[in-house]
Design a protein around this motif. Structure first.
Motif, PDB file in Angstrom:
ATOM      1  N   ASP A 173      -1.523   2.553 -10.005  1.00  0.00           N
ATOM      2  CA  ASP A 173      -0.277   3.295  -9.817  1.00  0.00           C
ATOM      3  C   ASP A 173      -0.647   4.674  -9.324  1.00  0.00           C
ATOM      4  O   ASP A 173      -1.607   5.257  -9.779  1.00  0.00           O
ATOM      5  N   CYS A 174       0.093   5.155  -8.386  1.00  0.00           N
ATOM      6  CA  CYS A 174      -0.178   6.524  -7.961  1.00  0.00           C
ATOM      7  C   CYS A 174       1.061   7.339  -8.283  1.00  0.00           C
ATOM      8  O   CYS A 174       2.110   6.793  -8.615  1.00  0.00           O
ATOM      9  N   ASP A 175       0.918   8.634  -8.209  1.00  0.00           N
ATOM     10  CA  ASP A 175       2.056   9.492  -8.575  1.00  0.00           C
ATOM     11  C   ASP A 175       2.852   9.931  -7.365  1.00  0.00           C
ATOM     12  O   ASP A 175       3.680  10.818  -7.451  1.00  0.00           O
ATOM     13  N   CYS A 176       2.570   9.338  -6.248  1.00  0.00           N
ATOM     14  CA  CYS A 176       3.252   9.778  -5.034  1.00  0.00           C
ATOM     15  C   CYS A 176       4.753   9.513  -5.158  1.00  0.00           C
ATOM     16  O   CYS A 176       5.171   8.499  -5.705  1.00  0.00           O
ATOM     17  N   VAL A 177       5.493  10.453  -4.675  1.00  0.00           N
ATOM     18  CA  VAL A 177       6.931  10.282  -4.650  1.00  0.00           C
ATOM     19  C   VAL A 177       7.269   9.931  -3.205  1.00  0.00           C
ATOM     20  O   VAL A 177       6.967  10.685  -2.284  1.00  0.00           O
ATOM     21  N   ILE A 215       0.847  -1.189   0.000  1.00  0.00           N
ATOM     22  CA  ILE A 215       0.000   0.000   0.000  1.00  0.00           C
ATOM     23  C   ILE A 215       0.882   1.238   0.000  1.00  0.00           C
ATOM     24  O   ILE A 215       1.909   1.283   0.674  1.00  0.00           O
ATOM     25  N   CYS A 216       0.472   2.235  -0.769  1.00  0.00           N
ATOM     26  CA  CYS A 216       1.245   3.482  -0.789  1.00  0.00           C
ATOM     27  C   CYS A 216       1.141   4.153   0.576  1.00  0.00           C
ATOM     28  O   CYS A 216       0.034   4.412   1.062  1.00  0.00           O
ATOM     29  N   PRO A 217       2.238   4.429   1.209  1.00  0.00           N
ATOM     30  CA  PRO A 217       2.175   5.033   2.549  1.00  0.00           C
ATOM     31  C   PRO A 217       1.646   6.477   2.509  1.00  0.00           C
ATOM     32  O   PRO A 217       1.258   7.021   3.527  1.00  0.00           O
ATOM     33  N   LYS A 218       1.596   7.068   1.304  1.00  0.00           N
ATOM     34  CA  LYS A 218       1.114   8.451   1.209  1.00  0.00           C
ATOM     35  C   LYS A 218      -0.382   8.534   0.933  1.00  0.00           C
ATOM     36  O   LYS A 218      -1.111   9.187   1.660  1.00  0.00           O
ATOM     37  N   CYS A 219      -0.830   7.877  -0.141  1.00  0.00           N
ATOM     38  CA  CYS A 219      -2.241   8.014  -0.507  1.00  0.00           C
ATOM     39  C   CYS A 219      -3.071   6.782  -0.177  1.00  0.00           C
ATOM     40  O   CYS A 219      -4.294   6.812  -0.273  1.00  0.00           O
ATOM     41  N   GLY A 220      -2.432   5.678   0.159  1.00  0.00           N
ATOM     42  CA  GLY A 220      -3.169   4.495   0.601  1.00  0.00           C
ATOM     43  C   GLY A 220      -3.715   3.599  -0.495  1.00  0.00           C
ATOM     44  O   GLY A 220      -4.446   2.672  -0.202  1.00  0.00           O
TER      45      GLY A 220
HETATM   46 ZN   LIG Z   1       0.339   7.054  -3.481  1.00  0.00          ZN
END
Ligand SMILES: [Zn+2]
Ligand SMILES: [Zn+2]
Length: 167
Positions: free
Chosen positions: A145-149, A133-138
Protein backbone atom coordinates in the motif's frame (compact mmCIF):
# COMPACT_ATOMS: atom_id res chain seq x y z
CA UNK A 1 -2.63 -35.09 -35.23
CA UNK A 2 -4.77 -36.15 -38.14
CA UNK A 3 -8.05 -37.96 -37.70
CA UNK A 4 -8.77 -40.62 -40.26
CA UNK A 5 -12.32 -39.99 -41.44
CA UNK A 6 -12.31 -43.01 -43.72
CA UNK A 7 -13.12 -45.10 -40.60
CA UNK A 8 -16.59 -43.58 -40.73
CA UNK A 9 -17.31 -45.41 -43.98
CA UNK A 10 -17.80 -48.42 -41.74
CA UNK A 11 -21.59 -48.63 -41.44
CA UNK A 12 -21.40 -50.15 -37.98
CA UNK A 13 -19.55 -47.16 -36.53
CA UNK A 14 -21.62 -44.18 -35.47
CA UNK A 15 -18.76 -42.13 -34.06
CA UNK A 16 -15.01 -41.99 -33.70
CA UNK A 17 -13.21 -40.63 -30.66
CA UNK A 18 -9.86 -38.96 -30.63
CA UNK A 19 -7.60 -37.05 -28.32
CA UNK A 20 -4.30 -35.33 -28.58
CA UNK A 21 -2.04 -32.45 -27.76
CA UNK A 22 -0.82 -29.49 -29.70
CA UNK A 23 2.62 -28.18 -28.93
CA UNK A 24 2.56 -24.48 -29.46
CA UNK A 25 4.82 -22.10 -27.60
CA UNK A 26 3.12 -18.82 -28.06
CA UNK A 27 0.53 -16.80 -29.85
CA UNK A 28 0.71 -13.15 -30.69
CA UNK A 29 -2.76 -11.69 -30.93
CA UNK A 30 -2.48 -8.08 -31.98
CA UNK A 31 0.48 -7.57 -29.70
CA UNK A 32 -0.98 -9.58 -26.85
CA UNK A 33 1.52 -12.32 -26.07
CA UNK A 34 0.17 -15.63 -24.89
CA UNK A 35 2.73 -18.21 -23.76
CA UNK A 36 1.46 -21.75 -23.52
CA UNK A 37 3.18 -23.32 -20.54
CA UNK A 38 1.99 -26.82 -21.31
CA UNK A 39 0.72 -28.50 -24.49
CA UNK A 40 -2.84 -27.65 -25.52
CA UNK A 41 -4.99 -30.71 -24.77
CA UNK A 42 -8.07 -31.78 -26.65
CA UNK A 43 -10.40 -34.70 -26.85
CA UNK A 44 -13.43 -35.12 -29.01
CA UNK A 45 -15.74 -37.15 -31.12
CA UNK A 46 -17.01 -37.14 -34.65
CA UNK A 47 -20.57 -38.36 -34.96
CA UNK A 48 -22.51 -39.49 -37.97
CA UNK A 49 -25.94 -37.91 -37.95
CA UNK A 50 -27.92 -38.94 -41.00
CA UNK A 51 -25.65 -37.92 -43.83
CA UNK A 52 -23.79 -35.34 -41.80
CA UNK A 53 -20.69 -35.51 -39.71
CA UNK A 54 -20.66 -33.50 -36.50
CA UNK A 55 -17.47 -32.75 -34.61
CA UNK A 56 -17.31 -31.86 -30.92
CA UNK A 57 -13.97 -31.15 -29.24
CA UNK A 58 -13.17 -30.14 -25.65
CA UNK A 59 -10.05 -28.00 -25.48
CA UNK A 60 -8.02 -27.09 -22.38
CA UNK A 61 -5.02 -24.83 -22.29
CA UNK A 62 -2.78 -23.21 -19.72
CA UNK A 63 -1.00 -20.01 -20.55
CA UNK A 64 1.01 -17.21 -19.10
CA UNK A 65 0.41 -13.60 -19.89
CA UNK A 66 1.29 -10.17 -18.52
CA UNK A 67 -1.45 -8.51 -16.49
CA UNK A 68 -2.63 -5.33 -18.15
CA UNK A 69 -2.93 -3.55 -14.79
CA UNK A 70 -0.03 -4.60 -12.56
CA UNK A 71 2.28 -5.78 -15.38
CA UNK A 72 3.10 -9.01 -13.51
CA UNK A 73 2.96 -12.33 -15.35
CA UNK A 74 0.11 -14.62 -14.34
CA UNK A 75 -0.96 -18.14 -15.27
CA UNK A 76 -4.47 -19.00 -16.30
CA UNK A 77 -6.23 -22.19 -17.34
CA UNK A 78 -9.11 -21.99 -19.77
CA UNK A 79 -11.24 -24.44 -21.61
CA UNK A 80 -13.44 -24.12 -24.63
CA UNK A 81 -15.39 -26.24 -27.06
CA UNK A 82 -15.11 -26.53 -30.81
CA UNK A 83 -18.18 -27.96 -32.41
CA UNK A 84 -19.82 -27.85 -35.77
CA UNK A 85 -20.68 -29.67 -38.89
CA UNK A 86 -17.87 -31.15 -40.90
CA UNK A 87 -18.11 -29.95 -44.45
CA UNK A 88 -15.83 -30.82 -47.27
CA UNK A 89 -14.28 -27.63 -48.45
CA UNK A 90 -15.18 -26.86 -52.01
CA UNK A 91 -14.32 -23.23 -52.63
CA UNK A 92 -13.40 -20.18 -50.59
CA UNK A 93 -16.50 -20.23 -48.46
CA UNK A 94 -15.90 -19.64 -44.78
CA UNK A 95 -18.52 -20.14 -42.13
CA UNK A 96 -17.77 -20.12 -38.40
CA UNK A 97 -20.40 -22.77 -37.72
CA UNK A 98 -18.62 -25.21 -39.89
CA UNK A 99 -15.35 -27.11 -39.68
CA UNK A 100 -13.94 -27.73 -43.12
CA UNK A 101 -11.86 -30.59 -44.33
CA UNK A 102 -10.38 -31.34 -47.68
CA UNK A 103 -9.49 -35.00 -47.59
CA UNK A 104 -10.16 -38.04 -45.43
CA UNK A 105 -7.51 -36.93 -42.98
CA UNK A 106 -8.90 -34.23 -40.74
CA UNK A 107 -6.45 -31.84 -39.11
CA UNK A 108 -8.12 -29.72 -36.44
CA UNK A 109 -5.05 -27.77 -35.33
CA UNK A 110 -6.03 -24.50 -36.98
CA UNK A 111 -9.64 -24.72 -35.85
CA UNK A 112 -8.52 -25.40 -32.29
CA UNK A 113 -6.16 -22.42 -32.28
CA UNK A 114 -8.96 -20.17 -33.64
CA UNK A 115 -11.27 -21.34 -30.85
CA UNK A 116 -8.58 -20.59 -28.26
CA UNK A 117 -8.24 -17.06 -29.58
CA UNK A 118 -12.01 -16.61 -29.31
CA UNK A 119 -12.12 -18.06 -25.82
CA UNK A 120 -9.40 -15.92 -24.27
CA UNK A 121 -10.64 -13.47 -21.66
CA UNK A 122 -11.10 -10.04 -23.23
CA UNK A 123 -8.70 -8.34 -20.83
CA UNK A 124 -5.44 -9.79 -19.60
CA UNK A 125 -5.91 -9.56 -15.82
CA UNK A 126 -4.15 -11.56 -13.10
CA UNK A 127 -7.34 -11.11 -11.10
CA UNK A 128 -10.60 -9.25 -11.67
CA UNK A 129 -9.75 -7.32 -8.51
CA UNK A 130 -6.18 -6.49 -9.51
CA UNK A 131 -5.40 -3.06 -8.09
CA UNK A 132 -2.69 -2.35 -10.63
CA UNK A 133 0.26 -0.03 -10.36
CA UNK A 134 0.16 3.29 -8.54
CA UNK A 135 0.39 5.95 -11.24
CA UNK A 136 2.31 8.19 -8.82
CA UNK A 137 4.98 6.05 -7.17
CA UNK A 138 4.82 2.91 -9.31
CA UNK A 139 4.38 0.28 -6.57
CA UNK A 140 2.32 -2.79 -7.32
CA UNK A 141 -0.72 -2.04 -5.19
CA UNK A 142 -1.54 -5.73 -4.86
CA UNK A 143 1.63 -6.19 -2.84
CA UNK A 144 2.10 -2.90 -1.09
CA UNK A 145 0.00 0.00 0.00
CA UNK A 146 1.32 3.41 -0.71
CA UNK A 147 0.17 6.70 0.72
CA UNK A 148 -0.25 8.40 -2.60
CA UNK A 149 -3.42 10.34 -2.98
CA UNK A 150 -4.70 9.92 -6.48
CA UNK A 151 -6.66 13.02 -7.19
CA UNK A 152 -9.16 12.76 -9.89
CA UNK A 153 -9.90 16.33 -10.54
CA UNK A 154 -12.10 17.54 -13.29
CA UNK A 155 -9.90 19.84 -15.38
CA UNK A 156 -12.56 22.52 -15.17
CA UNK A 157 -12.02 22.72 -11.41
CA UNK A 158 -8.23 22.51 -11.49
CA UNK A 159 -8.00 26.27 -11.71
CA UNK A 160 -10.05 26.68 -8.56
CA UNK A 161 -7.77 24.28 -6.74
CA UNK A 162 -4.65 26.25 -7.70
CA UNK A 163 -6.33 29.37 -6.55
CA UNK A 164 -7.06 28.02 -3.08
CA UNK A 165 -3.43 26.98 -2.62
CA UNK A 166 -2.20 30.53 -3.05
CA UNK A 167 -3.64 31.71 0.22
ZN1 LIG B 1 1.77 5.34 -4.80
ZN1 LIG C 1 -2.58 -7.70 -12.09
Amino acid sequence: MKIDLSKLHDETLSSISFEGEIKKNELDINGREIKFIEPIKYDGKIYKVDDNKIVHVNITYVYEEICGRCLEPFVNRESTVLSGKLVRKSNDEDDDEVVYYSDEKLDLTEDIISMIILSLPMKPLCDEECKGICPKCGVNRNEEDCDCVIEDIDPRFAILKDFSFKE
